[in-house]
Motif scaffolding. Structure first.
Motif, mmCIF file in Angstrom:
data_model
loop_
_atom_site.group_PDB
_atom_site.id
_atom_site.type_symbol
_atom_site.label_atom_id
_atom_site.label_comp_id
_atom_site.label_asym_id
_atom_site.label_seq_id
_atom_site.Cartn_x
_atom_site.Cartn_y
_atom_site.Cartn_z
ATOM 1 N N SER A 33 29.242 94.821 11.436
ATOM 2 C CA SER A 33 29.476 96.241 11.672
ATOM 3 C C SER A 33 30.149 96.425 13.020
ATOM 4 N N GLU A 34 31.069 97.400 13.082
ATOM 5 C CA GLU A 34 31.767 97.711 14.329
ATOM 6 C C GLU A 34 30.941 98.708 15.144
ATOM 7 N N ILE A 35 30.795 98.445 16.452
ATOM 8 C CA ILE A 35 30.148 99.395 17.353
ATOM 9 C C ILE A 35 31.237 100.260 17.967
ATOM 10 N N ALA A 36 31.340 101.515 17.479
ATOM 11 C CA ALA A 36 32.380 102.418 17.973
ATOM 12 C C ALA A 36 31.971 103.063 19.302
ATOM 13 N N GLU A 37 30.672 103.372 19.462
ATOM 14 C CA GLU A 37 30.168 103.961 20.695
ATOM 15 C C GLU A 37 28.776 103.402 20.969
ATOM 16 N N GLY A 38 28.436 103.276 22.227
ATOM 17 C CA GLY A 38 27.114 102.788 22.601
ATOM 18 C C GLY A 38 27.165 101.870 23.805
ATOM 19 N N ASP A 39 26.057 101.797 24.528
ATOM 20 C CA ASP A 39 25.978 100.994 25.756
ATOM 21 C C ASP A 39 25.694 99.527 25.397
ATOM 22 N N ILE A 40 26.663 98.911 24.719
ATOM 23 C CA ILE A 40 26.566 97.505 24.340
ATOM 24 C C ILE A 40 27.850 96.825 24.761
ATOM 25 N N ARG A 41 27.682 95.636 25.320
ATOM 26 C CA ARG A 41 28.836 94.904 25.829
ATOM 27 C C ARG A 41 28.936 93.557 25.137
ATOM 28 N N GLU A 42 30.108 92.996 25.170
ATOM 29 C CA GLU A 42 30.324 91.672 24.605
ATOM 30 C C GLU A 42 29.419 90.668 25.317
ATOM 31 N N GLY A 43 28.719 89.852 24.540
ATOM 32 C CA GLY A 43 27.813 88.865 25.108
ATOM 33 C C GLY A 43 26.365 89.292 25.088
ATOM 34 N N ASP A 44 26.080 90.614 24.856
ATOM 35 C CA ASP A 44 24.690 91.057 24.758
ATOM 36 C C ASP A 44 24.015 90.391 23.569
ATOM 37 N N GLU A 45 22.743 90.118 23.718
ATOM 38 C CA GLU A 45 21.957 89.572 22.625
ATOM 39 C C GLU A 45 21.272 90.715 21.893
ATOM 40 N N VAL A 46 21.389 90.718 20.582
ATOM 41 C CA VAL A 46 20.795 91.766 19.769
ATOM 42 C C VAL A 46 19.805 91.136 18.801
ATOM 43 N N VAL A 47 18.897 91.973 18.290
ATOM 44 C CA VAL A 47 17.835 91.490 17.418
ATOM 45 C C VAL A 47 18.261 91.668 15.958
ATOM 46 N N VAL A 48 18.255 90.559 15.237
ATOM 47 C CA VAL A 48 18.391 90.608 13.775
ATOM 48 C C VAL A 48 17.151 89.907 13.233
ATOM 49 N N GLY A 49 17.350 88.838 12.450
ATOM 50 C CA GLY A 49 16.202 88.017 12.092
ATOM 51 C C GLY A 49 15.744 87.248 13.314
ATOM 52 N N SER A 50 16.741 86.837 14.136
ATOM 53 C CA SER A 50 16.509 86.197 15.413
ATOM 54 C C SER A 50 17.637 86.623 16.323
ATOM 55 N N PRO A 51 17.530 86.539 17.686
ATOM 56 C CA PRO A 51 18.582 87.017 18.576
ATOM 57 C C PRO A 51 19.917 86.361 18.254
ATOM 58 N N ALA A 52 20.966 87.190 18.313
ATOM 59 C CA ALA A 52 22.320 86.702 18.079
ATOM 60 C C ALA A 52 23.273 87.405 19.016
ATOM 61 N N SER A 53 24.360 86.751 19.357
ATOM 62 C CA SER A 53 25.329 87.318 20.305
ATOM 63 C C SER A 53 26.357 88.170 19.564
ATOM 64 N N THR A 54 26.780 89.258 20.206
ATOM 65 C CA THR A 54 27.882 90.042 19.662
ATOM 66 C C THR A 54 29.162 89.274 19.846
ATOM 67 N N GLN A 55 30.199 89.688 19.090
ATOM 68 C CA GLN A 55 31.483 89.002 19.135
ATOM 69 C C GLN A 55 32.583 90.036 19.296
ATOM 70 N N ARG A 56 33.708 89.643 19.883
ATOM 71 C CA ARG A 56 34.897 90.470 19.915
ATOM 72 C C ARG A 56 36.002 89.709 19.191
#
Length: 347
Positions: A308-331
């Motif tokens: 999914s694309e993050i169009a707005e929000g205080d999230i930056r490339e490299g942040d770790e997000v929670v799914v089943g286990s932490p994963a890094s965002t990508q650009r």
């Protein structure tokens, strides 16, 4: 020439002129009959198309057979078949008899003109020349009538089957030859109603075939049906996709798989689709901040089944997000979102 020879020549001219006028009148009548049959066929075809469209609008109703649209469609079909049979009957009546007669008259007129030119008068020459011109016109008209009686393919293609033989008596409406145009192929698919608003004419399509797993073809959405049909409780809309780069390995009737490009974003910030969740009625992503996990409100742009694309929000490339286990965002560059399409057959 003697008086007797002149009288004989004049008699021959009068005879040829009378024969020409008779042939011309016959050709003119045949042309009128054929044109009238063509007009009646076109009118019947237009009425049938209108009746079919009216029927299609109520075809989903359980009592469709009792509605007047059903009877109107039956009557329009019968009228079209009658008009078609009449057109084919008139067309079959055309033959090359008039052509042969016109050619004989032309040869006779030329021979007479050549004879008179040995010791001609101006009047004799003009009469003979007029006869030649008239015979040439009759000949061209007869050739045109004969050409119209020839069966021609409406497009370039391949002969799939020949259904008649020389000398065979055929019924009206029987296809004589079945042609296939492989230079202009289309894939017919059915799109569920929740996705139909996302698809537009002109959108790019990726096409693959089960029989050709190592190839991908380019396609374009050409038409989207305005009327849906219910199949096993699901409303489906027909979509026609043209194949832009077909080759000889594609066969009519193959199973095709379609991916329609409904959106494109460059330099998009992506997270796994499973990272998007609802927090107090709003979309949010759980982001690791230091040693803690915090919900960050976001606005989601394009999505597919995995990202999914993050169009707005205080999230930056490299942040770790929670799914089943932490994963890094990508650009990623030129990220495209796709909607899966079911496998369908070209008819």
């Amino acid at each position: 020439p003697s008086e007797a020879e002149l009288e004989a020549a004049k008699a021959a001219v009068r005879s040829a002129q009378a024969a020409y006028e008779a042939a011309k009148a016959q050709v003119a009548m045949q042309n009128k009959d054929l044109r009238l049959a063509e007009i009646n066929l076109e009118k019947a075809k237009s009425a049938l198309e209108q009746a079919q469209a009216a029927y299609d609008r109520v075809a989903h109703m359980p009592n469709v057979a009792m509605l007047p649209q059903s009877l109107q469609l039956q009557q329009a079909t019968l009228d079209y078949e009658a008009a078609k049979l009449n057109y084919e009957k008139v067309l079959a009546s055309l033959n090359d008899t008039a052509l042969q007669s016109a050619y004989a008259q032309l040869a006779q007129a030329k021979a007479q003109l050549e004879s008179l030119e040995n010791t001609p008068s101006e009047e004799d020459i003009e009469i003979s020349r007029a006869q030649v011109r008239q015979a040439e016109v009759a000949l061209e008209q007869a050739k045109l009538n004969l050409e119209r009686a020839t069966l021609k393919a409406p497009f370039d293609g391949f002969v799939e089957s020949i259904n008649v033989e020389i000398g065979q008596t055929v019924n009206a409406g029987l296809p004589a030859v079945t042609l296939v145009n492989l230079s202009s192929l289309e894939v017919k698919a059915d799109l569920v109603e929740v996705d139909v608003a996302k698809v537009k004419e002109g959108q790019e399509v990726r096409i693959t075939f089960d029989a050709l797993p190592d190839r991908t073809y380019r396609g374009v959405v050409k038409r989207i049906g305005r009327v849906g049909s219910v199949v096993q409780g699901v409303v489906l809309f027909p979509v026609m996709v043209s194949i832009e780069n077909p080759d000889d390995d594609i066969r009519v009737g193959m199973t095709a798989n379609l991916e329609i490009v409904v959106g494109k974003v460059e330099n998009a910030l992506l997270v796994p689709a499973s990272a998007i969740r609802s927090v107090k009625g709003n979309q949010a992503v759980l982001v690791k901040r230091g040693e803690s996990i915090k919900p960050v409100p976001v606005k989601v742009g394009l999505s597919n089944e995995t990202m999914s694309e993050i169009a707005e929000g205080d999230i930056r490339e490299g942040d770790e997000v929670v799914v089943g286990s932490p994963a890094s965002t990508q650009r990623r560059e030129n990220r495209r979102a796709f909607f899966g399409m079911p496998r369908l057959r070209r008819r």
